[in-house]
Design a protein around this motif. Structure first.
Motif, short mmCIF file in Angstrom:
data_model
loop_
_atom_site.label_atom_id
_atom_site.label_comp_id
_atom_site.label_asym_id
_atom_site.label_seq_id
_atom_site.Cartn_x
_atom_site.Cartn_y
_atom_site.Cartn_z
N ARG A 1 0.26 -0.65 1.60
CA ARG A 1 -0.84 0.27 1.89
C ARG A 1 -0.48 1.70 1.52
NH1 ARG A 1 -3.99 0.23 7.55
NH2 ARG A 1 -5.26 -1.23 6.33
N SER B 1 -1.37 -3.40 4.43
CA SER B 1 -0.56 -2.83 5.51
C SER B 1 0.78 -2.36 4.96
CB SER B 1 -0.33 -3.87 6.62
OG SER B 1 0.40 -4.98 6.12
N THR C 1 -7.45 0.31 3.63
CA THR C 1 -6.56 1.00 2.69
C THR C 1 -7.38 1.78 1.66
OG1 THR C 1 -4.87 -0.74 2.90
CG2 THR C 1 -4.74 0.68 0.95
N ARG D 1 -2.15 4.09 -1.48
CA ARG D 1 -2.77 5.37 -1.19
C ARG D 1 -2.13 6.50 -1.99
NH1 ARG D 1 -3.69 4.72 5.40
NH2 ARG D 1 -5.67 3.57 5.23
#
Length: 261
Positions: free
Chosen positions: A30, A26, A56, A34
């Motif tokens: 996260r 989160s 994710t 990414r």
């Protein structure tokens, strides 16, 4: 938490540098994971909640999902063993996992809450850094980069955040010590201190509805997109080995941090 054998952790061999991101389920973790994946990194996603790590990863073949409690030394060793068995090396650690801890003054906080906050924010960061340094020392070519997620609290605390603030000040000492001790092995360590990026943590302290100020008032404070904070981490990760970024402070424009608000 059940162990995940390294051979069963999802991921695939591919070109590119290898990164480990803790707290990748989160928030900042996260988004950093990414952006690293989008930039061509092979990324190990570590965190307590496997389902959120899978979200994710989004089925990216260069994402390695490793459920992990960073307060447990055996979990941390398993995490880095999984990365090395799959990809052979560790180039970057984003030491990000953390908790805000209790809202309490030093005379109010329980010993249990104090210890729980230190276990995640400080001891967990130390365990991950230690495992990363061992990997970076032993691999060929030697070296790598550790980025510790500090906080604006490493400079100036909010009221009633004694446990969180102490851990973030301590992260600064951890960062400097790793940078010093890693010099002979091509290991650099820097710290990013982020203020008011729009994550779940900001909801916890009430920034959007009115965060507690030093004078006892509450004030709605500005925030900025978590993607912008992640780009700053990516910039640090992508610096050449000849450069070390010791400290970065990034805040929402107009955040009451500099001066008197």
């Amino acid at each position: 938490m059940p162990s995940t054998p390294a051979g069963n952790v999802r991921g695939a061999n591919s070109p590119g540098r290898t990164a480990v991101v803790t707290g990748a389920g989160s928030g900042i973790g996260r988004e950093v994971a990414r952006q690293l994946l989008a930039d061509g990194y092979r990324v190990a996603l570590a965190g307590r909640r496997e389902a959120q790590l899978e979200e994710t990863a989004a089925r990216n073949p260069d994402a390695l999902v490793v459920p992990c409690d960073i307060t447990r030394p055996t979990d941390v060793e398993r995490l880095f063993q999984a990365v090395r068995e799959r990809w052979g090396r560790v180039d970057v650690l984003f030491n990000n996992a953390g908790v805000f801890g209790p809202a309490a003054g030093v005379d109010e906080i329980s010993l249990e809450d104090w210890n729980d906050t230190l276990a995640v924010n400080l001891t967990g960061a130390m365990l991950c850094a230690a495992a990363a340094v061992r990997a970076m020392k032993s691999q060929e070519p030697q070296g790598g980069r550790i980025i510790n997620n500090g906080s604006i609290a490493a400079h100036s605390p909010r009221p009633r955040t004694v446990a969180y603030t102490v851990t973030k000040h301590a992260i600064t000492g951890l960062t400097k010590s790793i940078e010093l001790d890693g010099r002979g092995f091509g290991i650099t360590c820097g710290q990013i201190d982020i203020g008011n990026t729009a994550t779940e943590l900001m909801d916890t302290i009430g920034v959007g509805a009115g965060a507690l100020q030093a004078d006892g008032s509450r004030r709605v404070e500005p925030t900025f997109p978590v993607s912008d904070a992640a780009r700053a981490v990516l910039m640090m990760a992508n610096m050449p080995a000849t450069a070390s970024v010791g400290s970065v402070v990034i805040t929402a424009a107009g955040m009451p941090f500099i001066g008197r608000g």
